[in-house]
Design a protein around this motif. Structure first.
Motif, PDB file in Angstrom:
ATOM      1  N   ARG A  25      84.745  52.442  18.701  1.00 35.81           N
ATOM      2  CA  ARG A  25      84.831  52.939  17.316  1.00 35.81           C
ATOM      3  C   ARG A  25      86.279  53.212  16.925  1.00 35.81           C
ATOM      4  O   ARG A  25      86.704  52.896  15.816  1.00 35.81           O
ATOM      5  N   ILE A  26      87.032  53.816  17.833  1.00 32.18           N
ATOM      6  CA  ILE A  26      88.445  54.106  17.564  1.00 32.18           C
ATOM      7  C   ILE A  26      89.224  52.819  17.389  1.00 32.18           C
ATOM      8  O   ILE A  26      90.019  52.672  16.447  1.00 32.18           O
ATOM      9  N   ILE A  27      89.008  51.861  18.274  1.00 29.70           N
ATOM     10  CA  ILE A  27      89.709  50.575  18.199  1.00 29.70           C
ATOM     11  C   ILE A  27      89.404  49.886  16.880  1.00 29.70           C
ATOM     12  O   ILE A  27      90.305  49.347  16.216  1.00 29.70           O
ATOM     13  N   ASN A  28      88.150  49.881  16.476  1.00 25.75           N
ATOM     14  CA  ASN A  28      87.762  49.231  15.218  1.00 25.75           C
ATOM     15  C   ASN A  28      88.400  49.900  14.003  1.00 25.75           C
ATOM     16  O   ASN A  28      88.630  49.254  12.984  1.00 25.75           O
ATOM     17  N   ALA A  29      88.695  51.188  14.113  1.00 24.03           N
ATOM     18  CA  ALA A  29      89.252  51.925  12.978  1.00 24.03           C
ATOM     19  C   ALA A  29      90.782  51.895  12.926  1.00 24.03           C
ATOM     20  O   ALA A  29      91.365  52.330  11.929  1.00 24.03           O
ATOM     21  N   LEU A  30      91.432  51.405  13.973  1.00 24.27           N
ATOM     22  CA  LEU A  30      92.900  51.366  13.974  1.00 24.27           C
ATOM     23  C   LEU A  30      93.410  50.568  12.784  1.00 24.27           C
ATOM     24  O   LEU A  30      92.930  49.467  12.503  1.00 24.27           O
ATOM     25  N   GLY A  31      94.370  51.134  12.094  1.00 27.52           N
ATOM     26  CA  GLY A  31      94.971  50.448  10.956  1.00 27.52           C
ATOM     27  C   GLY A  31      94.223  50.619   9.646  1.00 27.52           C
ATOM     28  O   GLY A  31      94.690  50.175   8.608  1.00 27.52           O
ATOM     29  N   LEU A  32      93.083  51.254   9.682  1.00 28.49           N
ATOM     30  CA  LEU A  32      92.303  51.496   8.462  1.00 28.49           C
ATOM     31  C   LEU A  32      92.501  52.950   8.053  1.00 28.49           C
ATOM     32  O   LEU A  32      92.141  53.860   8.797  1.00 28.49           O
ATOM     33  N   GLU A  33      93.075  53.157   6.910  1.00 28.66           N
ATOM     34  CA  GLU A  33      93.351  54.520   6.458  1.00 28.66           C
ATOM     35  C   GLU A  33      92.648  54.780   5.137  1.00 28.66           C
ATOM     36  O   GLU A  33      92.574  53.898   4.281  1.00 28.66           O
ATOM     37  N   ASP A  34      92.140  55.990   4.975  1.00 29.27           N
ATOM     38  CA  ASP A  34      91.456  56.348   3.732  1.00 29.27           C
ATOM     39  C   ASP A  34      92.379  57.039   2.733  1.00 29.27           C
ATOM     40  O   ASP A  34      91.956  57.383   1.638  1.00 29.27           O
ATOM     41  N   GLY A  35      93.631  57.280   3.127  1.00 34.78           N
ATOM     42  CA  GLY A  35      94.589  57.893   2.224  1.00 34.78           C
ATOM     43  C   GLY A  35      94.519  59.411   2.170  1.00 34.78           C
ATOM     44  O   GLY A  35      95.233  60.029   1.382  1.00 34.78           O
ATOM     45  N   SER A  36      93.692  60.024   2.998  1.00 38.10           N
ATOM     46  CA  SER A  36      93.555  61.480   2.961  1.00 38.10           C
ATOM     47  C   SER A  36      94.712  62.188   3.675  1.00 38.10           C
ATOM     48  O   SER A  36      94.875  63.386   3.511  1.00 38.10           O
ATOM     49  N   GLU A  37      95.492  61.477   4.463  1.00 35.46           N
ATOM     50  CA  GLU A  37      96.626  62.051   5.192  1.00 35.46           C
ATOM     51  C   GLU A  37      97.879  61.249   4.893  1.00 35.46           C
ATOM     52  O   GLU A  37      97.822  60.031   4.738  1.00 35.46           O
TER      53      GLU A  37
END
Length: 82
Positions: A25-37
């Motif tokens: 799950r972490i690997i799949n989410a790398l580079g995807l940001e929601d803009g909250s930070e």
């Protein structure tokens, strides 16, 4: 978490598989940001699909090694990567 759940092979297997699922799950989410930070100074690194695949390969290798040492049963279907 207490050490008690890790005192038998079934619990260790469950925890190892859950940890590998979390890594995926972490690997799949790398580079995807929601803009909250705000990004760190210097920005965020770019992550290619090749980089993700290498990380997935490492996760599968780690899980194979842990399961082989834990109970000797390694599923070739789910853990076959490269």
């Amino acid at each position: 978490m207490s050490d008690e759940p890790l005192n038998n092979w079934r619990s260790r297997r469950l925890y190892a598989c859950r940890a590998a699922d979390e890594m995926e799950r972490i690997i799949n989410a790398l580079g995807l940001e929601d803009g909250s930070e705000l990004p760190p100074d210097g920005g965020l690194p770019t992550v290619s699909e090749n980089h993700r695949n290498e990380l997935r390969n490492l996760t599968a290798l780690w899980l194979r090694m842990v399961l082989a040492a834990n109970d000797g049963h390694v599923s070739p279907s789910k853990l076959q990567r490269w």
